[in-house]
Each structure stands twice: as C-alpha cells, then as structure tokens.
Design an enzyme around this catalytic site. Structure first.
Site, PDB file in Angstrom:
ATOM      1  CD  GLU A   1      -1.712  -2.421   1.532  1.00 24.69           C
ATOM      2  OE1 GLU A   1      -0.520  -2.663   1.831  1.00 24.69           O
ATOM      3  OE2 GLU A   1      -2.599  -3.295   1.549  1.00 24.69           O
TER       4      GLU A   1
ATOM      5  CG  HIS B   1     -11.182  -7.405   7.442  1.00 25.18           C
ATOM      6  ND1 HIS B   1     -10.317  -8.039   8.288  1.00 25.18           N
ATOM      7  CD2 HIS B   1     -10.720  -7.629   6.189  1.00 25.18           C
ATOM      8  CE1 HIS B   1      -9.378  -8.644   7.580  1.00 25.18           C
ATOM      9  NE2 HIS B   1      -9.596  -8.405   6.306  1.00 25.18           N
TER      10      HIS B   1
END
Ligand SMILES: Cc1ncc(C[n+]2csc(CCOP(=O)(O)OP(=O)(O)O)c2C)c(N)n1
Length: 668
Positions: free
Chosen positions: A407, A474
């Site tokens: 990322e 999440h």
C-alpha cells in the site's frame, strides 16, 4: 585514484569539473554561513559531491530525480538559481517553498526535481510512479531516486524495489552508501556484505560504483539509464563514498574513526579529479586557481542577493489557501450540483450504492484517458467487492492495474503519476489497511501543495465500516485519523446519488481525496441515479429531512440510522443533516441546521473519543452557542476495537445508544 577519461574531450572534462567544484565551493561557503549563524538545517554532502553531480549529468534534464537531504549537486547541476537556493535555506519568502520548508525538502517541477519529505525512503515509490508514467507514455525516459545506506532498512525501500521489478519500471535506485546513518555504522544497519546484493532478491540487476570518481558515476548511470529504458526494468546501484562531515550542521561525530576519515580524505573527489585534469593536460594549475576564483566570486555574488531578504509579511489567508490546489478555470462543462433537484430532466435508474460508485468510476475512465486505477486484485478478479469487475476488459491492464501487497508504494506511485500529469484512483482492499500507506498520505500527498506548489489528483478509495461481523481489522471507521490533516479532502456519501457525483468530483479534484464507502451499504441500498455525468460539490452538506425537535448531524451509515429511528419514533421530529464531506466541513449548513431546532445530536459510527463528533461539538459550542437550548450530545460507537461477534458488534455500534441520546436531548 584512477580515472578513465572514456573519450571525453578536454572541454567536456572541464565542464564536468566546474559542476563538481561549484558544489564543493557552495559546501565550503555553507560551513562559514553556519558558523556565522546565517543558515541552519544543513546536511553536508562534502566529500560526496561526485555522486549527485555525476548521476544528474547522466540523466536528461526532463527526467525526474528524487534527491535526498545531502544531494546539493542535483540542484546545482539542474541549474536552480543559486541565490534562490540561498533564500530557501534561510527560510525566506522567495525561496522554493515560500519559507515553509527546510533545506532540500522542496521540489521544482520546472527542473524535474521531486521534493523529498523527511521520512527517509518515501520518495522511492514516487520514482516508481514517474517510471510508470514514462512506461505508459512509451517515452524513452527513466527516473532516478537516491537513498542512503540507512534508508535501505526502511520498508519503503523494499516495496518500491519490488513494485518496480514486478511492473518493469525504468527506475534507477541509487544507494549512496556513505558509511553511516546519523551515528549508525553500516554493520549495525545490514548483514549483507554489499547492499547491491539485495538486487538479486528482487530479480533486478545491480552495480557497484566508486562514488568518489565522477567519471565512473557518470558513465555507469548513463549506461544503466539506457538499459532501464531499453529493457523496461529497474536497476539498483550501490555508490560507495564517505560522509566527511557530521550528520548535520551541529553534529560532531566523534565516534567515526580518525583513520577512516584520513583514508577517505585521500580519495577526495575534487582534489583527485583536479590532479587527473592536470595529468591529462585538460587544465593547468593556474587555470584551476582561476576557475576556483571565478566560481567563488559567483557564489559570493549570489549570496549577496540572498542575504538581503525581503521583509517577510505573513498573511494567514495566503497560508490557508495554499493548502489546496485550485480547480482549473473553465474545465467544468458538466453539471456540478449540490442536490438531486438540480438535475431534474435527466434519465434516472434505480441503482445500488456499489453500482453508483462503479458508474462514477466507469464514466471517469471514459472521460479521462489519463486516469489509472490501482489496487490489489482489482483487474481480472474485479476487486474483493467486485467494484471494478469488467473494467479490465474494456480499459486494459495498463489502466486497471493489479498491485502487489504494498500500500505504501502504491500511494507513493500515485504521487509520481501525478508529477507526469496522470490522475489515479487507488483501492484499499479495506479501509483498515490504510495504516500501511499512512505516511505517504499524511506526509507526502497531503503536504505537497503547501510545501512546493505541486498538486496530486489522487483518489483513495476506502471500503469502510462495521455491521458485517468482520472483526477489528476489517470494520474500522478511520476517517477521523485523516480529518486532522491539512491538505486532504474527505468525502463520505450515504446514498447512491451522492456516491456517484462525489466520486466524479473526487476524480476531477486536483487534490488528494479520501473516498469512504460503507461496505454494508454496497448492496443493501438503492436509489435513483441519473445516467449522465455529474459532480456533487465537495464540501457541501445536504439537509435530507426537515424536522422540529432535534438536529441530527451525521454522515454515512448514520444517515440511515437516523431515518430508521424516525420511522420507529414518529413522535420525535428529526432534522437530519448529511455532511457528505468531512474535510472541508460545511460549517454554514451545520450552523443553519443547529439553528432550526436548538438541539444538536452528533451521530457517527466511529468511536467516541477524538471522532469527527468531537470537532463538530467544539465548533458548534464556539459558534452556535446562542442557538442552543440543550448541551450538544454525541452518539458514537464504543471506545473499543470492533468485536467480531455480531451481538457484541451491535452493542459496540452507536445505533444501540441512539434512543438514550435522543431522550437526553428531549429532556431539556
Ligand atoms: C523514517 C525516518 N526515521 C528517522 C529519520 C531521522 N534521520 C534523518 S537522516 C537519518 C540518517 C539517514 O541515513 P542514510 O539513509 O544513510 O543517509 P545519510 O544521512 O547518511 O546521507 C536519520 C536517522 C528520518 N528522517 N526518517
């Protein structure tokens, strides 16, 4: 020291010498200015000049370079006016960063120099982005990124090299190994014998160079550049040199063994090159003295211009306005609206939240040939939420790019792409994983325009939120982490109409925008969405329901909670404001909405402490106190990580405490 003249004419050798000497004599001048207290924050590259100068000479002037804090030679060799550099180093208004940045922490797009940030390693993936742009444009160009021996231990080094290798990017990674990172010697930094050995692990080629030999540096980089372009691949070069001064102007590095300094002094890049030039009869001793005098005079005259800085008149609005790049004039030939009624007459279709975002992306890809989408598994697989399903067939693999798990490097690459005129949208697989790209977002992207006037039209897609039993990693709502950072924009739609228009607006915005998409809304809600291409103005809230008793200020899923509550409790009339943008906030609409009922409930899914609600509450109490008939009440989720068990998760979420909060407000 041995120099191979490689067929250079005498005049060419003299030109190289002048570049090298200019850097050395500026370094010497800086030592005096530092002692006189006239400049600060200087990281001397004395003894290392051949690296920056040789490598820069080997690149074409319109190829991007990502220098570090010791690479004066990049700036002088690219001919940045010296007096302006001196002003920059004094923090003057007319320097490259208008007094906002120190030493070399600035870039100049005119000179194809990308500004470093302090965080060592973070410019390597910016070089990847530029390399990608060259590759996509099929240009015969490469980018060059510098990194120190210390910097090679950072994760960004690994991510950037791996990404460049996997994508076959023409990027030269130049490790300037000067023996120490601050006080840390190389044997406390890495375990391989030579740093260039790391190349193999990434499947790239590597080379080692004597960094005190300017001809060798120049020639090696020149050849490597050609290879990178021809074979479309990166290259790792370890350039060995030595740091002859302390880490920075005030450091006295007593721990560096005297013998090492003496050994390397023998290998001084300037003195040895002068000897070589005399030996080769390119210059006489007298000519060298003449050149030295001429350059010293030039430096003094440039310093004389810089030493009389203009009075620095501070203007707060200039500072605030430079946070963001402005939109280009006359570019908006499509509707820019704040609500649905302004688009009446257009064909609409019932569309799910996910499909509305997808439409925004799709139409933007059609509109902008220079738009690139990047993310893990977004091409053939279509992304884990299938947001980009089918895109690769239509727009191709160049524009719809699967990425390795990196990322940080991808955010860095978005910045690099923007240096070369590209727009990009990056999908974080889950908003939670933004932590891996955090530095690039808050330090590199966000501060870019303020620091050196460069902009980055980048959208970071953040599938966010709880309610699906996905546990602590999440489900997070992390918008508040970014709302504190000047230079970013944050949008957070609650319905399909806004989602499409905000996505289009975010892509058209010249600044970095974080686009929060609640995963639990993707397939659970639908609404009328116009087929046409339109923008919802960023920074404008929407009054989604009028009411008399309580003003609910909310966004994202909170809007649906408020409507559900209203349905179940018709006896209480809610006035609901959907913020839509969290940065910038629409203070005008907030004040107006509070005024309508005199009672403010701030509702959000994020945890209470330090959430957006804290900022809103503070602002309302400061600016709307006269309208309030009750204390401001915040209703937010618990200050715990988000639990996996769905019953526990329900208790965690703010929704379970809404009734209590509303009763509290009604009691006043
Ligand atoms: C991520 C990060 N950690 C710590 C620092 C503080 N710091 C600035 S320069 C430096 C040493 C860097 O060493 P190296 O990469 O070898 O470059 P050199 O200074 O030797 O040129 C350190 C630790 C920083 N700027 N960035």
């Amino acid at each position: 020291m041995y120099f191979n003249r490689l067929g250079f004419y005498n005049q060419e050798l003299v030109d190289i010498y002048k570049h090298l000497l200019l850097t050395r004599l500026i370094e010497e001048k800086m030592q005096i200015l530092i002692r006189q207290g006239k400049v600060s924050k200087w990281f001397s590259g004395i003894g290392q000049e051949a690296v920056s100068v040789g490598a820069t000479l080997a690149m074409e002037p319109d190829e991007w370079i990502m220098p570090q804090h010791r690479n004066l030679g990049v700036f002088t060799t690219r001919h940045l006016p010296l007096h302006k550099l001196f002003i920059q180093w004094q923090g003057g208004k007319d320097g490259y960063s208008k007094g906002r940045e120190r030493s070399f922490h600035f870039g100049s797009s005119e000179h194809y120099i990308s500004g470093m940030i302090s965080h060592i390693g973070s410019s390597l993936s910016v070089a990847d982005g530029v390399g990608l742009a060259y590759k996509l444009k099929k240009q015969n160009k490469a980018s060059l990124a510098f990194i120190g021996d210390g910097g090679t231990s950072e994760g960004d080094f690994h991510e950037a090299l791996n990404l460049a290798a996997v994508w076959g990017l023409p990027v030269i990674f130049l490790i300037e190994n000067n023996g120490y990172a601050l006080s840390t010697p190389t044997d406390e930094q890495y375990r391989c014998t030579e740093l260039v050995e790391k190349a193999k692990g990434y499947g790239v080629e590597g080379a080692t160079v004597d960094g005190n030999n300017i001809i060798q540096v120049y020639d090696t980089i020149l050849n490597i550049r050609a290879t990178c372009i021809r074979d479309q691949k990166p290259y790792l070069v370890e350039v060995n040199t030595f740091r002859m001064a302390g880490h920075e102007e005030s450091t006295k590095d007593k721990n560096i063994p005297k013998e090492l300094l003496e050994q390397w002094a023998e290998r001084d890049p300037v003195a040895n090159f002068e000897k070589f030039l005399i030996y080769e009869e390119a210059l006489t001793e007298a000519q060298i003295v003449g050149i030295r005098t001429e350059i010293s005079r030039y430096i003094d005259s440039e310093w004389a211009i810089a030493e009389r800085p203009k009075e620095f008149i501070y203007n707060i609005s200039v500072e605030i306005n430079d946070i963001y790049a402005l939109k280009e004039n006359g570019r908006e030939t499509w509707p820019v609206v704040t609500n649905e009624s302004q688009l009446s007459g257009s064909t609409t279709k019932q569309t799910r939240f996910l499909d509305a975002i997808k439409q925004g992306l799709y139409q933007s890809l059609q509109k902008h040939d220079n738009l690139i989408l990047m993310g893990q598994d977004i091409a053939e697989f279509g992304g884990v939420f299938k947001m980009t399903e089918g895109f690769v067939t239509e727009f191709g693999k160049d524009r719809i790019r699967n990425t390795p798990l990196c990322e940080s490097a991808i955010v860095g690459a978005t910045l690099g792409l923007s240096l070369e005129g590209y727009k990009s949208v990056m999908e974080f697989q889950f908003a939670d994983f933004v932590t891996e790209g955090f530095n690039q977002i808050v330090n590199n992207l966000a501060k870019l325009h303020y620091r050196w006037g460069q902009n980055a039209p980048v959208v970071l897609r953040m599938p966010t939120g709880a309610g699906l039993g996905s546990g602590p990693f999440h489900s997070q709502s992390n918008e508040a982490w970014f709302a504190h950072v000047p230079g970013l924009k944050i949008v957070y739609p609650s319905n399909p109409f806004d989602a499409k228009g905000l996505m289009i607006a975010a892509i058209n915005d010249p600044n970095p925008v974080l686009f929060f998409e609640h995963k639990a809304l993707y397939r659970s809600i639908s609404g009328n969405v116009p087929e046409e291409y339109y923008e919802i103005e960023i920074g404008k809230a929407n009054l989604v329901k009028k009411g008399d008793d309580i003003t609910v200020i909310t966004y994202g899923f909170g809007v649906h909670w408020a409507f559900d509550y209203q349905k179940q409790h018709p006896e209480t009339s809610l006035h609901i404001l959907d913020l839509r943008s969290l940065l910038p906030l629409d203070y005008h609409s907030i004040a107006f909405a509070v005024q309508q009922t005199g009672k403010a409930l701030i509702l959000h899914e994020d945890s209470l402490t330090g959430g957006i609600g804290a900022e809103l509450g503070a602002w309302i109490s400061e600016h709307c106190f006269a309208y309030l008939d009750a204390p401001i009440v915040r209703c937010a989720s618990l200050d715990t990580p988000i639990p996996f068990n769905t019953e526990l998760e329900k208790q965690y979420l703010a929704k379970s405490r809404m009734h209590e909060a509303i009763l509290k407000l009604l009691s006043f």
